[in-house]
Scaffold this active site. Structure first.
Site, short mmCIF file in Angstrom:
data_model
loop_
_atom_site.label_atom_id
_atom_site.label_comp_id
_atom_site.label_asym_id
_atom_site.label_seq_id
_atom_site.Cartn_x
_atom_site.Cartn_y
_atom_site.Cartn_z
N CYS A 1 1.89 3.55 2.09
CA CYS A 1 2.84 3.63 3.28
C CYS A 1 3.78 2.64 3.37
O CYS A 1 4.56 2.78 4.32
CB CYS A 1 2.05 4.01 4.46
SG CYS A 1 1.18 5.69 4.29
N ASN B 1 0.75 -1.14 0.00
CA ASN B 1 -0.10 -0.10 0.06
C ASN B 1 0.81 1.36 0.05
O ASN B 1 2.38 1.08 0.11
CB ASN B 1 -0.71 0.03 1.52
CG ASN B 1 -0.14 0.19 2.62
OD1 ASN B 1 0.94 -0.26 2.63
ND2 ASN B 1 -0.95 1.08 3.38
N GLU C 1 3.34 -0.41 4.68
CA GLU C 1 3.32 -1.38 5.73
C GLU C 1 2.35 -2.50 5.56
O GLU C 1 2.23 -3.47 6.15
CB GLU C 1 3.04 -0.75 6.87
CG GLU C 1 1.18 -0.58 7.20
CD GLU C 1 0.81 0.82 6.31
OE1 GLU C 1 -0.45 1.03 6.63
OE2 GLU C 1 1.38 1.27 5.86
#
Length: 799
Positions: A309, A307, A311
């Site tokens: 970001c 995704n 994580e």
């Protein structure tokens, strides 16, 4: 009492701008929002008849109302609303054909319109210069296609409430990885509209093979994803060189340079340098991810991207819904530890909540719905961790804090998996369970994953807690937030750590405006401020007080007991060195981390969280920017150059090329004898445009390739070193001069006004050695782009 009466002005601004639904001219309250979400999510219990739906709704409502737990933003925005799309994270497939690329852009627009963020791996796209079909044309490469996705996001505002976010990933094995690594390097010097890939985070997918090459100081192999064959680089212009029809590497078609391999160390150093300069690229350790709990179905499916970001590693067309427990709400009565029993019940309830979300979610496409139901991936994490440490007296960045993090996450993970097993007994396992590692041990679970640590920037603001597992960013800071209605402008939300204020008050210290400003000018840190007691300083270290090593060790401590990934920015002070970044990236690989992102304070011209210190740094850089030429290049007082003299169409043509201290061409001036005003203006304009391109770090070889061979009806022959070269036009002459500039290895200082004759390099001669044309008899036959071509009669061996 209504929740709204207890919330700060900043929280209410965010809620009103993004989360509270308006209907018939009235806007719901925060209470009504939480009730709407709880009611919608609890409906899934009817499908399984395993919980009392009324009791579930009440449990979910109280968790959110008390800010003990919040789901990701799309769930708060869309549950019970028309859109009904509740997931934050998506990964979309991009295959090596136009149809797949355009379909991915279409799905990206749909997902981002409903509030989701998208991740892509561009590693399957054929590299720049590779063959396209049987047409003889060549591919432009993944970096060019990425800009199509970037532009899509710029015109799609997520759910009508927030701008989209993306992750772009390219494998370290891809031949275009250097262009990928460098593509955002100059954004700091460009106007907002000219910035490259500004809606993307980018990360390099690092393999175990590459890390082995790096350790052993070996060459790295680039692999063409279309053919599986190795690709080499031109030693002169750096472009891709492919195997020819005889299965050997020829010289570069662009400049005639020889093929070569590149050391893994050289690539690593580029990654480190640009991460230091502009915070991109980050790294994901792709083999680590696929061999971990992130992918229990690795024998059937491969994870390629994450995704935005980083994580949440996901399979193509998979989504994930996130939620975070606000751990500061679970401190025991004596303020020295967690209330573990209370936390246990909340973890069980939140896993129940998130599994229900998978069922009631309205997915953007059928393909995403199918994969998401087959996996039932959940993302339960934590927020408020720094607040928790401050309140129970553990200093962030100490061994005690790392051990506390391990104990906390181990507990949450064990309880979450136990709840997933209990749900499986009543609701069944996730459909792909029989393809997973769980089937081998007969561990029946409802979900492929249970835990993820998200950044929680928005929901952390709503809960008035520190985001995710991050340390306090600063004790006094400004958050730039796009919450103005029908505007892309940022609004400043001013923050003061309230618990810090309370602690000082207990010690008889009042925070007045002067003291607050002093802290802000100190970057939000209190470590060097004399009037603050040491005991308070130990309670409130901020991100820039911590070394990169301490940031990474905290990320690793959580990752030990997290199924998927951990969102953690390795925040470094502005004065951090390139070597500091290198140490952080190496440490991340050698610990439990699955990826890493660094951010050096002030390295970008706009950052979401800012202190007075960072603001002053940014404004000083903007002041310097007043002397930046078009394209972002800062011109020194003088440059060293040379003027090339050609004869074209019976008149003199003078081309001056100035280079910077590193020998890189930065300016081009073109003058022509006997030219009228219109021609002079055209030549000046051409020179300015080429100069802007050079100052914007456009590859010189690309400019040469674009201009070389532009032909008019007049062809002049220029004599140099006993050879003749054809000058087909003024742009063609500029290309020859630029080629000589970048390929001439002799180093000498030449005065600005000195004229030199064109010294065609060996590379240039290799391209333009003429033979006799069998069609017209002229000595005008050259080898170009894989074909024999006659410059006199236009004969070509390629037809």
């Amino acid at each position: 009492m209504e929740i709204a009466e207890t919330l700060s002005e900043n929280v209410m601004k965010v809620l009103k701008a993004r989360y509270l639904i308006k209907q018939d001219g009235k806007q719901e309250t925060p209470d009504q929002m939480f009730r709407r979400v709880a009611k919608t999510v609890a409906i899934a219990d009817n499908e399984y008849n395993d919980f009392n739906i009324v009791e579930s709704e009440e449990k979910f409502y109280k968790l959110m109302k008390n800010f003990e737990f919040l789901p990701n933003s799309p769930t708060l925005m869309n549950a019970g609303a028309t859109l009904g799309q509740l997931s934050a994270c998506f990964v979309l497939p991009v295959e090596d054909n136009t149809s797949s690329i355009l379909e991915a852009v279409k799905t990206q627009a749909i997902v981002q319109k409903t509030g989701g963020g998208t991740g892509f791996s561009f590693s399957k796209l054929r590299p720049e210069g590779d063959q396209v079909g049987s047409t003889g044309s060549v591919a432009s490469g993944p970096v060019s296609f990425m800009q199509l996705f970037d532009k899509c996001t710029q015109v799609i505002k997520q759910g009508g409430k927030r701008r989209g976010a993306n992750m772009g990933i390219l494998s370290i094995e891809h031949p275009d990885i250097i262009e990928f690594i460098e593509m955002k390097r100059n954004n700091m010097n460009l106007d907002e509209q000219a910035k490259i890939m500004k809606e993307f985070n980018i990360s390099v997918a690092i393999t175990e093979q590459f890390m082995s090459e790096l350790r052993n100081d070996e060459n790295h192999k680039f692999i063409n994803p279309r053919t599986g064959n190795e690709v080499l680089k031109c030693e002169d212009c750096g472009k891709n060189i492919f195997l020819n029809d005889k299965n050997i590497f020829d010289v570069c078609k662009l400049c005639g340079g020889n093929p070569k391999r590149i050391k893994a160390k050289e690539l690593w150093e580029k990654i480190i340098q640009y991460a230091w300069e502009c915070a991109d690229p980050g790294l994901i350790f792709i083999d680590k991810i696929n061999n971990s709990l992130s992918n229990p179905v690795r024998e059937h499916f491969t994870i390629e991207s994450t995704n935005p970001c980083g994580e949440v590693p996901l399979l193509p067309n998979e989504s994930c819904n996130l939620g975070s427990i606000n751990v500061v709400k679970f401190i025991n009565a004596t303020n020295d530890d967690i209330d573990w029993n209370k936390l246990r019940e909340s973890v069980r309830d939140t896993i129940h909540f998130l599994d229900n979300v998978v069922s009631v979610n309205k997915y953007p496409t059928n393909e995403i719905k199918e994969m998401s139901h087959n996996m039932r991936r959940l993302g339960l994490g934590v927020m408020g961790f720094a607040d928790l440490l401050s309140k129970i007296g553990i200093k962030y960045g100490t061994e005690k804090s790392y051990q506390f993090a391990r104990n906390l996450m181990k507990f949450i993970s064990e309880v979450a998996w136990k709840m997933s097993e209990d749900l499986a007994e009543k609701r069944g396992t996730f459909p792909y369970w029989d393809k997973s590692d769980f089937a081998k041990t007969q561990k029946r679970v409802r979900n492929v994953n249970c835990t993820i640590i998200a950044p929680t920037g928005s929901i952390g603001t709503i809960a008035s807690c520190s985001p995710g597992i991050e340390p306090h960013f600063a004790l006094v800071y400004v958050r730039h937030s796009r919450i103005k209605e029908r505007s892309e402008e940022f609004e400043e939300l001013h923050h003061l750590n309230e618990f810090f204020k309370e602690v000082l008050s207990e010690k008889g210290i009042t925070l007045d405006k002067e003291k607050i400003l002093e802290i802000s000018k100190n970057g939000g840190s209190i470590q060097d401020i004399t009037w603050i007691p040491q005991t308070v300083k130990d309670m409130f270290p901020i991100a820039s007080d911590l070394s990169g090593e301490k940031h990474v060790l905290m990320q690793s401590a959580f990752q030990e007991f997290v199924d998927d990934g951990v969102s953690k920015t390795i925040n470094l002070p502005n004065e951090a060195t390139v070597e500091d970044v290198n140490k952080a990236y190496n440490l991340a690989y050698n610990t439990h981390c699955k990826g890493i992102t660094v951010y050096r304070d002030g390295c970008l011209d706009l950052q979401v969280l800012e202190t007075e210190k960072t603001k002053n740094l940014r404004e000083s850089k903007n002041a310097e920017g007043a002397h930046i030429l078009s394209g972002g290049y800062i011109r020194p007082e003088y440059l060293i150059g040379r003027t090339y003299r050609f004869t074209y169409n019976n008149s003199g043509l003078f081309i001056t090329i100035n280079k910077d201290e590193n020998g890189v061409p930065r300016e081009v001036f073109i003058e022509r004898g006997k030219s009228v005003d219109e021609e002079k203006a055209a030549y000046e304009g051409m020179g300015r445009l080429i100069s802007i391109a050079l100052q914007s770090n456009i590859d010189v070889s690309s400019i040469i390739k674009t201009m070389r061979g532009i032909q008019t009806k007049n062809i002049s022959w220029h004599q140099t070193k006993g050879n003749s070269i054809p000058i087909r036009s003024v742009p063609d002459a500029v290309a020859h001069a630029l080629a000589d500039t970048i390929h001439n290895e002799q180093v000498e200082v030449i005065n600005n006004e000195q004229e030199v004759k064109v010294n065609i390099s060996k590379t240039e001669e290799k391209i333009n050695v003429k033979k006799q044309c069998e069609m017209c008899g002229e000595n005008s036959l050259i080898h170009s782009e894989g074909c024999s071509k006659c410059l006199s009669c236009s004969y070509s061996s390629c037809g």
